[in-house]
Design a protein around this motif. Structure first.
Motif, mmCIF file in Angstrom:
data_model
loop_
_atom_site.group_PDB
_atom_site.id
_atom_site.type_symbol
_atom_site.label_atom_id
_atom_site.label_comp_id
_atom_site.label_asym_id
_atom_site.label_seq_id
_atom_site.Cartn_x
_atom_site.Cartn_y
_atom_site.Cartn_z
ATOM 1 N N ILE A 761 0.859 -1.201 0.000
ATOM 2 C CA ILE A 761 0.000 0.000 0.000
ATOM 3 C C ILE A 761 0.885 1.238 0.000
ATOM 4 C CG2 ILE A 761 -1.850 1.235 1.173
ATOM 5 C CD1 ILE A 761 -2.556 -1.392 2.586
ATOM 6 N N VAL A 762 0.911 1.935 -1.110
ATOM 7 C CA VAL A 762 1.682 3.168 -1.208
ATOM 8 C C VAL A 762 0.854 4.230 -1.926
ATOM 9 C CG1 VAL A 762 3.922 2.018 -1.209
ATOM 10 C CG2 VAL A 762 2.762 2.470 -3.369
ATOM 11 N N GLU A 763 1.230 5.471 -1.708
ATOM 12 C CA GLU A 763 0.554 6.570 -2.380
ATOM 13 C C GLU A 763 0.952 6.597 -3.853
ATOM 14 O OE1 GLU A 763 1.070 7.106 1.879
ATOM 15 O OE2 GLU A 763 2.547 6.845 0.276
ATOM 16 N N PRO A 764 0.160 7.245 -4.705
ATOM 17 C CA PRO A 764 0.512 7.333 -6.124
ATOM 18 C C PRO A 764 1.881 7.982 -6.327
ATOM 19 C CG PRO A 764 -1.759 8.035 -5.777
ATOM 20 C CD PRO A 764 -1.151 7.865 -4.418
ATOM 21 N N ALA A 765 2.526 7.643 -7.428
ATOM 22 C CA ALA A 765 3.872 8.151 -7.708
ATOM 23 C C ALA A 765 3.862 9.624 -8.091
ATOM 24 C CB ALA A 765 4.517 7.329 -8.822
ATOM 25 N N LYS A 766 2.773 10.110 -8.655
ATOM 26 C CA LYS A 766 2.684 11.496 -9.108
ATOM 27 C C LYS A 766 1.644 12.255 -8.296
ATOM 28 C CE LYS A 766 5.649 11.008 -12.494
ATOM 29 N NZ LYS A 766 6.959 11.700 -12.467
ATOM 30 N N GLY A 767 1.981 13.475 -7.943
ATOM 31 C CA GLY A 767 1.085 14.292 -7.145
ATOM 32 C C GLY A 767 -0.108 14.793 -7.937
ATOM 33 N N ILE A 768 -1.137 15.182 -7.202
ATOM 34 C CA ILE A 768 -2.346 15.738 -7.811
ATOM 35 C C ILE A 768 -2.812 16.920 -6.968
ATOM 36 C CG2 ILE A 768 -3.162 13.553 -8.810
ATOM 37 C CD1 ILE A 768 -5.094 13.350 -6.395
ATOM 38 N N GLU A 769 -3.740 17.689 -7.510
ATOM 39 C CA GLU A 769 -4.398 18.744 -6.747
ATOM 40 C C GLU A 769 -5.883 18.439 -6.710
ATOM 41 O OE1 GLU A 769 -5.489 23.443 -7.290
ATOM 42 O OE2 GLU A 769 -3.340 22.903 -7.331
ATOM 43 N N LYS A 770 -6.457 18.506 -5.519
ATOM 44 C CA LYS A 770 -7.877 18.189 -5.383
ATOM 45 C C LYS A 770 -8.538 19.237 -4.492
ATOM 46 C CE LYS A 770 -10.532 13.969 -5.575
ATOM 47 N NZ LYS A 770 -10.587 14.026 -7.043
ATOM 48 N N ILE A 771 -9.602 19.838 -5.001
ATOM 49 C CA ILE A 771 -10.361 20.833 -4.245
ATOM 50 C C ILE A 771 -11.670 20.203 -3.788
ATOM 51 C CG2 ILE A 771 -11.609 23.022 -4.386
ATOM 52 C CD1 ILE A 771 -9.475 24.025 -6.298
ATOM 53 N N VAL A 772 -11.940 20.325 -2.499
ATOM 54 C CA VAL A 772 -13.171 19.804 -1.906
ATOM 55 C C VAL A 772 -14.010 20.998 -1.465
ATOM 56 C CG1 VAL A 772 -14.160 18.381 -0.075
ATOM 57 C CG2 VAL A 772 -11.939 17.771 -1.079
ATOM 58 N N ARG A 773 -15.263 20.999 -1.842
ATOM 59 C CA ARG A 773 -16.156 22.098 -1.441
ATOM 60 C C ARG A 773 -17.190 21.572 -0.451
ATOM 61 N NH1 ARG A 773 -15.615 26.898 -3.715
ATOM 62 N NH2 ARG A 773 -14.285 27.097 -5.562
ATOM 63 N N LYS A 774 -17.033 21.996 0.787
ATOM 64 C CA LYS A 774 -17.965 21.574 1.834
ATOM 65 C C LYS A 774 -17.882 22.564 2.980
ATOM 66 C CE LYS A 774 -20.950 18.623 3.553
ATOM 67 N NZ LYS A 774 -22.251 18.388 2.894
ATOM 68 N N GLY A 775 -19.025 22.975 3.491
ATOM 69 C CA GLY A 775 -19.037 23.890 4.621
ATOM 70 C C GLY A 775 -19.568 25.254 4.260
ATOM 71 N N LYS A 776 -20.017 25.978 5.297
ATOM 72 C CA LYS A 776 -20.641 27.284 5.101
ATOM 73 C C LYS A 776 -19.678 28.445 5.302
ATOM 74 C CE LYS A 776 -24.609 25.160 4.689
ATOM 75 N NZ LYS A 776 -25.203 24.992 3.341
ATOM 76 N N GLU A 777 -18.635 28.234 6.109
ATOM 77 C CA GLU A 777 -17.754 29.342 6.456
ATOM 78 C C GLU A 777 -16.805 29.701 5.319
ATOM 79 O OE1 GLU A 777 -17.871 31.284 8.939
ATOM 80 O OE2 GLU A 777 -19.304 30.214 10.205
ATOM 81 N N ALA A 778 -16.559 30.997 5.169
ATOM 82 C CA ALA A 778 -15.665 31.491 4.115
ATOM 83 C C ALA A 778 -14.222 31.344 4.579
ATOM 84 C CB ALA A 778 -15.985 32.948 3.802
ATOM 85 N N LYS A 779 -13.751 30.103 4.560
ATOM 86 C CA LYS A 779 -12.375 29.842 4.952
ATOM 87 C C LYS A 779 -11.844 28.674 4.148
ATOM 88 C CE LYS A 779 -13.574 26.869 8.910
ATOM 89 N NZ LYS A 779 -13.394 26.671 10.370
ATOM 90 N N ALA A 780 -10.535 28.595 4.066
ATOM 91 C CA ALA A 780 -9.871 27.527 3.312
ATOM 92 C C ALA A 780 -8.948 26.753 4.239
ATOM 93 C CB ALA A 780 -9.066 28.111 2.154
ATOM 94 N N GLN A 781 -8.885 25.435 4.016
ATOM 95 C CA GLN A 781 -7.951 24.576 4.735
ATOM 96 C C GLN A 781 -7.064 23.907 3.710
ATOM 97 O OE1 GLN A 781 -7.887 24.394 8.145
ATOM 98 N NE2 GLN A 781 -5.992 23.231 7.945
ATOM 99 N N VAL A 782 -5.762 23.995 3.898
ATOM 100 C CA VAL A 782 -4.807 23.503 2.910
ATOM 101 C C VAL A 782 -3.915 22.433 3.517
ATOM 102 C CG1 VAL A 782 -2.824 24.116 1.466
ATOM 103 C CG2 VAL A 782 -4.778 25.684 1.636
ATOM 104 N N GLN A 783 -3.742 21.330 2.795
ATOM 105 C CA GLN A 783 -2.738 20.334 3.143
ATOM 106 C C GLN A 783 -1.914 20.034 1.906
ATOM 107 O OE1 GLN A 783 -3.705 16.788 5.522
ATOM 108 N NE2 GLN A 783 -2.384 15.606 4.146
ATOM 109 N N MET A 784 -0.614 20.229 2.028
ATOM 110 C CA MET A 784 0.325 19.944 0.938
ATOM 111 C C MET A 784 1.238 18.823 1.413
ATOM 112 S SD MET A 784 1.151 23.983 0.270
ATOM 113 C CE MET A 784 2.263 23.709 -1.120
#
Length: 954
Positions: A761-784
């Motif tokens: 079990i390993v993560e994919p070899a190439k990175g991706i960017e994924k945006i999730v839209r959920k929640g009412k508050e006007a804020k962003a949470q980032v994980q890189m």
């Protein structure tokens, strides 16, 4: 040397939700002294004695100080500056300025302009956030500085920091304007279902008092728009010596320290006509209140009944005695509710009843429960039924005696460790004495008074305390639930009717079922110790028992009566198919909750009451094992439990059914929680639908097989021959050997040679960017995150740690201090050796929706700078000194040695590496960190996950 911390799930309840146990209560009463009170002189109206070991003084300007020499830990001192200034003193136009001022004390002081303070202390090995910190509440602002005391220059400058905090903040317009964005991000980060509901129920909970309008975080309008003159005036008005105190506890010369405090703080400015510090309180309305609050992101329905009472301060022996009785009540009623939670189909997810302090001059009886979906009535009635049962029948004599014995044990245990007590505990006690005139008992007084008072307590008195707090006036009922359930949530008349129905039920008295059976049905057949080998460098012995078990013994003197135990064997859930994974991964938890040997869970809990013993089995992906702790008196019980978890485990049907039912109920509304959805999307992007990494579905939970879970558990613990035990703490080899021979050497030996499987079990070899839209508050949470293969070695690990450290420094400086875009950020690295070398490197932060892209670019830019040039020597030096200073503390902790020795054997590494660590640390260089950064922080391995609010429909 990294440790993974499990995530905790918190209900939206105040601290009063949890019942207080004896150890918590006793340990918070603090201090050290030599007054021994004879029983015949102990009068109920006698004022509790203050700790005579602490040097206390007050300067002419009103400034107060507390100073105590304490050598735990060695070469360290903890300083607190207490300021009796909080948000309750703000005017409407000042809302948030007390908290803003706390921030500004880190952004420009007389002797440490701009960000020099943080920079200077980091160079001394003091960590910003975890060591150097502060907080603002309604009533006070507290600054804390734990620093090394073996460096005279650092100690002198540490005191200067406290003096500057007290009155010499620069408060430049430039720094004020830079800090606005940071505080806005702190405010933004706290927004969500909890905050939105809090804004609705606080006016009720706080009876319409000023507290409801003075949350310390303040308002966006004030934070972003106040005139800098306003905060300077606030500072000049309230940061004055008659409202301040310094508390200093540590490995210091008390007399010399007192002279320095007098020298530094005597010249603080006073006011001819100081502003009056008005004392605020929450008034009792002598009426009942009711409120239903809903939110679309609330995952469960929570009910609270809060019965308010005037505060009962603890200042006399009699007050202290009453406090002990409140704690006894909390323990006994809490134990009954825990029994109900273990029923096959419990009526609630969680429930608690406790007497505790609220604030604003109030105490309360808090009755709280998290309801199962569609079962609010059942949860309410089940919780209230136990209060009514208590009202009618009280507690049993056996419950009372057992709980009293637990308090006596806790008091004795605390007293045994009095010379090992950490400085932080003293500091907090003296701080509360300054702020609230709370008791600051010496260790000797606390022990003697508690020892003398406990036998005087009677069951009838404890019952009277509980009945006194359970009243029908000044009662608030607050219900919090999901928005979609709003129509089905009860209104006041319905809740009142349910409460009346419970009062009219014909209840029976509680039956205290206590087993007379011994834990084990039969005693083990004794084995023997075959070989002994010295690991002299770390004062450890390696023993091989007659059944093949390996035991590592490290006696220490770090605590007077603490013994820690850890055991592992290779295998784990990796040996089972994906179809059986959830059954296997939950097997140890079900066994751990089901009692042991001849005792079910309730009987075992009662059996262990008054014993300082805890042993728990675990089953992880690559190993199975046990972890535990004990004192010397409880060692026999601890080893009996270890033997039992190998040879007489049980998985009771009621525990299994209860666990499954509560888990399924807690999953009901999780899709409404933005954090759950974000986590679910991330794991599926990294691991697709692999059951071993993704969050289980309700159907998967229902598929857990009770019979097979016990079979799997027994399979994993059927053969002790490949287990390695590590035991660290306050014992001698002669004391521990009989237990090893009787309870470990007698465990079954099948001679299996198992290894955990590589599941691939390993993560994919190439990175991706994924945006999730959920929640009412006007804020962003980032994980890189970066993932990939890793060349696991001592050198590589150390340089990866250094990369984490230097990047955390730079990210905080760039994203927070320079760009005012985040409240907190940092880097975290982890690596694994087996089944193959792998690493992950993570950068995370929360911010506003319009800033996340630019801040992500800034974070990548800082990564690229390290890759191009390596870290600065200054940042690398900060990492090195921090590691050195932390190691000084860790080397005197039993838990650290347990982890080091056990971890080394599990990873087949050198257990003496820690002794070479400082030499290896000095080899870390700009070039070596640069090489690791280029090797692992490759742009094509970068995964970007962003949580944004739902798009508003037009």
């Amino acid at each position: 040397m990294r440790f993974l911390k499990p995530l905790a799930v918190a209900f939206l309840l105040p601290a009063t939700f949890a019942s207080v146990d004896a150890s918590t209560y006793v340990s918070t009463l603090s201090s050290e002294a030599k007054i021994v009170l004879a029983q015949d002189t102990l009068k109920w109206d006698q004022k509790l004695p203050f700790d005579q070991n602490v040097t206390v003084g007050q300067l002419k300007n009103g400034f107060k100080y507390y100073i105590l020499k304490n050598s735990e830990p060695e070469k360290r001192v903890t300083m607190y500056l207490g300021v009796k200034v909080g948000s309750i003193l703000e005017t409407e136009e000042e809302r948030g300025l007390a908290h803003f001022l706390e921030h500004m004390n880190f952004n420009g002081l007389k002797h440490f302009p701009k960000n020099d303070l943080v920079n200077y202390l980091q160079k001394a090995g003091v960590r910003f956030g975890s060591d150097l910190n502060a907080y603002t509440s309604f009533e006070e602002t507290i600054y804390q500085l734990p620093i090394p005391s073996d460096d005279p220059e650092l100690l002198k400058n540490g005191l200067q920091v406290m003096r500057d905090w007290a009155q010499d903040a620069l408060l430049t317009t430039e720094e004020i304007n830079k800090e606005r964005g940071i505080i806005m991000e702190e405010m933004r980060g706290g927004r969500g279902a909890s905050q939105r509901m809090q804004e609705q129920f606080l006016p009720v909970l706080l009876n319409g008092s000023l507290y409801a309008e003075r949350l310390p975080i303040g308002t966006e309008n004030v934070v972003m728009n106040f005139d800098p003159k306003l905060i300077r005036d606030f500072h000049a008005r309230w940061y004055r010596p008659d409202l301040q105190s310094i508390i200093i506890v540590g490995d210091i010369d008390t007399e010399a320290m007192e002279k320095e405090v007098i020298r530094l703080f005597s010249d603080m400015k006073t006011h001819e006509n100081p502003a009056k510090r008005t004392e605020h309180s929450v008034p009792l309305l002598n009426k009942n209140q009711f409120l239903v609050v809903t939110d679309p992101e609330m995952p469960s329905t929570v009910g609270q009944i809060i019965v308010k009472h005037p505060e009962e301060k603890v200042s006399t022996v009699g007050d202290y005695r009453t406090s002990l009785m409140k704690s006894l009540f909390n323990n006994m009623i809490g134990a009954r509710l825990r029994e109900i939670a273990q029923q096959p189909n419990p009526p609630f997810l969680q429930s608690g009843i406790s007497i505790s302090s609220l604030f604003g001059g109030l105490d309360n009886l808090s009755i709280s429960f998290a309801a199962k979906p569609g079962m609010f009535e059942e949860g309410l009635k089940a919780t209230m039924r136990e209060l009514e049962r208590f009202q009618q029948y009280g507690f049993t004599e056996t419950e009372f005696k057992r709980t009293l014995a637990a308090f006596e044990k806790s008091n004795e245990a605390s007293y045994k460790e009095r010379d090992k007590k950490k400085s932080d505990a003293y500091v907090k006690a003296y701080l509360q004495h300054f702020l609230n005139d709370a008791p600051a008992l010496s260790n000797e007084d606390r022990y003697q008074i508690t020892k003398q008072l406990l036998p005087t307590l009677t069951l009838k008195e404890v019952e009277a305390v509980g009945r006194r707090f359970y009243g029908d006036t000044n009662r608030d009922v607050i219900i919090m639930g999901p928005e979609k359930d709003k129509a089905s949530l009860p209104q006041e008349a319905q809740v009142t009717a349910w409460l009346n129905e419970v009062k009219q039920e014909q209840l029976t008295a509680y039956e205290d079922k206590v087993s007379e059976l011994p834990l084990l049905a039969k005693q083990p057949v004794k084995g023997s110790i075959k070989t002994t080998k010295e690991i002299a460098e770390i004062q450890t012995k390696e023993l091989i028992l007659s059944n093949g078990i390996k035991v590592l013994l490290k006696p220490t003197t770090f605590k007077n009566d603490q013994i820690l135990i850890s055991a592992f064997s290779p295998g784990g859930t990796s040996l089972y198919s994906d179809a059986e994974y959830l059954t296997a991964s939950n097997a140890a938890a079900f066994v751990n909750g089901s009692g042991l040997g001849q005792l079910n869970s309730v009987e075992l809990r009662k059996y262990l009451t008054g014993k300082n013993v805890n042993v728990s089995p675990y089953l992880s992906e690559r190993s199975e094992g046990l972890s535990g702790s004990s004192d010397k008196e409880g060692l026999k019980t601890a080893f009996e439990m270890i033997y039992g978890y190998f040879t007489a485990p049980r998985l009771d049907d009621d525990i299994f059914q209860s666990g499954i039912a509560r888990t399924l109920s807690s999953m009901e509304n999780r899709e409404d929680d933005p954090n759950f959805v974000f986590s679910d999307v991330k794991t599926k992007a990294l691991y697709k639908d692999n059951v071993r990494r993704t969050i289980p579905t309700a159907e998967q939970i229902k598929g857990i097989n009770q019979k097979r879970a016990l079979e799997i558990y027994k399979e994993r613990f059927a053969d002790a021959s490949d287990f390695t035990f590590t035991i660290v703490g306050s014992f001698t080899e002669d004391e521990i050997k009989p237990y090893l021979e009787t309870y470990l050497a007698s465990l079954p030996n099948l001679g299996r040679k198992e290894q955990a499987k590589d599941l691939g079990i390993v993560e994919p070899a190439k990175g991706i960017e994924k945006i999730v839209r959920k929640g009412k508050e006007a804020k962003a949470q980032v994980q890189m995150s970066y993932y990939g293969d890793y060349d696991y070695s001592e050198k590589e690990n150390l340089n990866l740690d250094a990369l984490e450290g230097v990047l955390s420094i730079r990210l905080l400086e760039r994203l927070r201090e320079e760009e005012s875009g985040v409240y907190g950020t940092g880097a975290s690295a982890s690596s694994s050796k087996y089944p193959r070398g792998r690493y992950s490197f993570n950068i995370g932060f929360g911010t506003s929706v319009d800033k996340y892209e630019s801040l992500m670019n800034s974070a990548v830019d800082e990564v690229n700078k390290v890759k191009a040039n390596g870290p600065s020597q200054i940042d690398l030096d900060k990492f090195v000194i921090e590691q050195k200073r932390q190691l000084e503390l860790q080397l005197r902790e039993n838990g650290f040695w347990l982890g080091q020795i056990s971890g080394a054997y599990q990873l087949q590494e050198d257990p003496t590496y820690v002794l070479r660590y400082l030499d290896e640390l000095n080899k870390v260089s700009i070039q070596s960190v640069k090489e690791v950064a280029n090797k692992y922080l490759k742009s094509d391995r970068l995964f970007k996950f962003i949580l944004l609010p739902e798009e508003q429909s037009k």
